[in-house]
Design a protein around this motif. Structure first.
Motif, mmCIF file in Angstrom:
data_model
loop_
_atom_site.group_PDB
_atom_site.id
_atom_site.type_symbol
_atom_site.label_atom_id
_atom_site.label_comp_id
_atom_site.label_asym_id
_atom_site.label_seq_id
_atom_site.Cartn_x
_atom_site.Cartn_y
_atom_site.Cartn_z
ATOM 1 N N VAL A 109 -7.546 6.519 -0.916
ATOM 2 C CA VAL A 109 -8.172 6.609 0.413
ATOM 3 C C VAL A 109 -8.090 5.261 1.125
ATOM 4 C CG1 VAL A 109 -10.346 6.934 1.634
ATOM 5 C CG2 VAL A 109 -9.685 8.529 -0.172
ATOM 6 N N ILE A 110 -8.414 4.189 0.399
ATOM 7 C CA ILE A 110 -8.388 2.859 1.004
ATOM 8 C C ILE A 110 -6.963 2.483 1.405
ATOM 9 C CG2 ILE A 110 -8.704 0.396 0.541
ATOM 10 C CD1 ILE A 110 -11.166 1.146 -1.113
ATOM 11 N N ARG B 274 -10.324 6.802 -4.891
ATOM 12 C CA ARG B 274 -10.883 5.789 -3.995
ATOM 13 C C ARG B 274 -9.794 4.841 -3.522
ATOM 14 N NH1 ARG B 274 -14.221 4.333 -0.027
ATOM 15 N NH2 ARG B 274 -14.936 2.173 -0.197
ATOM 16 N N SER B 275 -8.958 4.393 -4.436
ATOM 17 C CA SER B 275 -7.872 3.486 -4.062
ATOM 18 C C SER B 275 -6.899 4.162 -3.108
ATOM 19 C CB SER B 275 -7.121 3.007 -5.313
ATOM 20 O OG SER B 275 -7.953 2.215 -6.128
ATOM 21 N N MET C 146 0.826 -1.200 0.000
ATOM 22 C CA MET C 146 0.000 0.000 0.000
ATOM 23 C C MET C 146 0.872 1.267 0.000
ATOM 24 S SD MET C 146 -3.045 -1.309 -0.020
ATOM 25 C CE MET C 146 -2.244 -2.599 -1.002
ATOM 26 N N HIS D 67 -4.514 4.489 2.239
ATOM 27 C CA HIS D 67 -4.165 5.263 3.436
ATOM 28 C C HIS D 67 -4.807 4.658 4.685
ATOM 29 C CE1 HIS D 67 -1.741 8.657 2.202
ATOM 30 N NE2 HIS D 67 -2.541 8.921 1.189
ATOM 31 N N LYS D 68 -6.064 4.238 4.570
ATOM 32 C CA LYS D 68 -6.746 3.657 5.730
ATOM 33 C C LYS D 68 -6.109 2.337 6.143
ATOM 34 C CE LYS D 68 -11.296 5.799 5.400
ATOM 35 N NZ LYS D 68 -12.767 5.581 5.357
ATOM 36 N N ILE D 69 -5.696 1.535 5.163
ATOM 37 C CA ILE D 69 -5.019 0.274 5.488
ATOM 38 C C ILE D 69 -3.738 0.549 6.263
ATOM 39 C CG2 ILE D 69 -3.755 -1.662 4.487
ATOM 40 C CD1 ILE D 69 -5.864 -1.751 2.272
#
Length: 350
Positions: free
Chosen positions: A252-253, A249-250, A234, A255-257
């Motif tokens: 954001v995901i 979108r990818s 990531m 970063h959250k991971i």
């Protein structure tokens, strides 16, 4: 149970206190039996592995609270230190929980699942609650060979009501009925908790969890390796997000991971172990061979060097060559860094 009235389960006294395993041959034999499912007959066991000397992913208070909550439902055993875990791993062929992970052991089966702070468990508080729910759920699915505490209370109240029916007043009978209803409601609440926990602790093969990833991809050479490498992927993806036109979108995901998925405690332990193994020039070869043998390597001796190769199933781990002759201080540091790079550990740490 605090007065040893809990009875005996196999060779274990049923208690609401944790058992602190001793760093001895007897302790190692006990931990071996727990890992392989031979220590208890009726109750599951939560095995708390160490991630250092007298340090665990749960605090002492949390461990004691977990044992109290699981009194009569599951045993709680606590490993003394990381060195003990290494010895246990060698005699159980790696089936033990280690590196701070919590193992859930079933009678006759041994460790059926490991839990640690990571992708699906965010902190020690969640870890404690999921362990409690998992142990309760597993116990509820095991054969019932007697009454639990709620059953005993229910049967005692019924027997008292039948015995005293002729001489109890209407108010007394109503009180007995109220007490029996309260006990039944308590039992219903326990069953509701167990049902609601099934989705948390029993991931299907299609769900994302560390255990399922290990089954799909292969063994980890330290606990949490796969989630650490996903985290790295990531970070690398975000580094080139603009160049490859990565969508928002990818991003954001990803970063959250990275934010939600901490580096596994076992990675830091492995790095410390590598540093310790390369301190003494006279023992560096034997220390590294012993360490790496616990992490998926086996020894092949060459003429002037020792060659270590990865066991079957650990695809991608490159061979490591170690000098047999002692090195100076700078050489030891370089050797440590070389092993870290070969194992792909350098970029995994924040």
């Amino acid at each position: 149970m605090s007065n040893t009235w809990g009875g005996i389960d196999g060779s274990i006294s049923v208690s609401d206190q944790p058992v602190w395993v001793t760093d001895s041959d007897d302790g190692l034999e006990l931990a071996h039996a727990i890992t392989l499912g031979g220590a208890s007959r009726w109750l599951p066991i939560v095995y708390v592995s160490a991630n250092g000397r007298s340090s665990w992913q749960l605090s002492r208070n949390d461990i004691e609270g977990l044992a109290y909550d699981l009194g009569g439902i599951a045993h709680v055993f606590v490993e003394p230190n990381r060195a003990f875990s290494y010895k246990l791993r060698s005699i159980t062929e790696g089936r033990n929980a280690y590196g701070g992970a919590m193992g859930l052991s079933m009678p006759g089966q041994g460790i059926i699942r490991r839990y640690h702070v990571g992708w699906d468990i965010q902190n020690s508080k969640d870890l404690k609650e999921i362990l409690k729910l998992a142990a309760m759920s597993v116990r509820s699915q095991m054969p019932v060979l007697g009454w639990d505490w709620t059953d005993l209370q229910e049967q005692a109240l019924r027997a008292q009501r039948e015995r005293d029916r002729s001489r109890l007043s209407a108010d007394d009978m109503a009180q007995l009925y109220d007490e029996e209803i309260a006990n039944l409601q308590d039992k219903i609440r326990q069953l509701e908790i167990q049902v609601s926990s099934i989705g948390i602790i029993s991931a299907s093969d299609s769900e994302f969890s560390d255990d399922n990833l290990v089954q799909l991809i292969g063994p980890e050479f330290y606990s949490g390796e796969i989630s650490d490498r996903i985290r790295l992927a990531m970070k690398l993806g975000l580094n080139v997000a603009d160049q490859v036109g990565l969508d928002e979108r990818s991003r954001v995901i990803f970063h959250k991971i990275i934010d939600k998925l901490p580096v596994s405690p076992a990675l830091n332990e492995l790095l410390l172990d590598l540093s310790r193994a390369t301190k003494d020039s006279k023992r560096v070869a034997s220390a590294l061979v012993s360490l790496l043998a616990r992490h998926g390597y086996f020894e092949k001796a060459d003429n002037k060097h020792i060659r270590l190769e990865a066991l079957k199933g650990f695809e991608g781990l490159e061979a490591i060559t170690l000098p047999k002759t002692p090195s100076d201080g700078r050489g030891l540091k370089n050797l440590c860094k070389q092993v870290e790079r070969t194992l792909g550990l350098t970029k995994l740490v924040d």
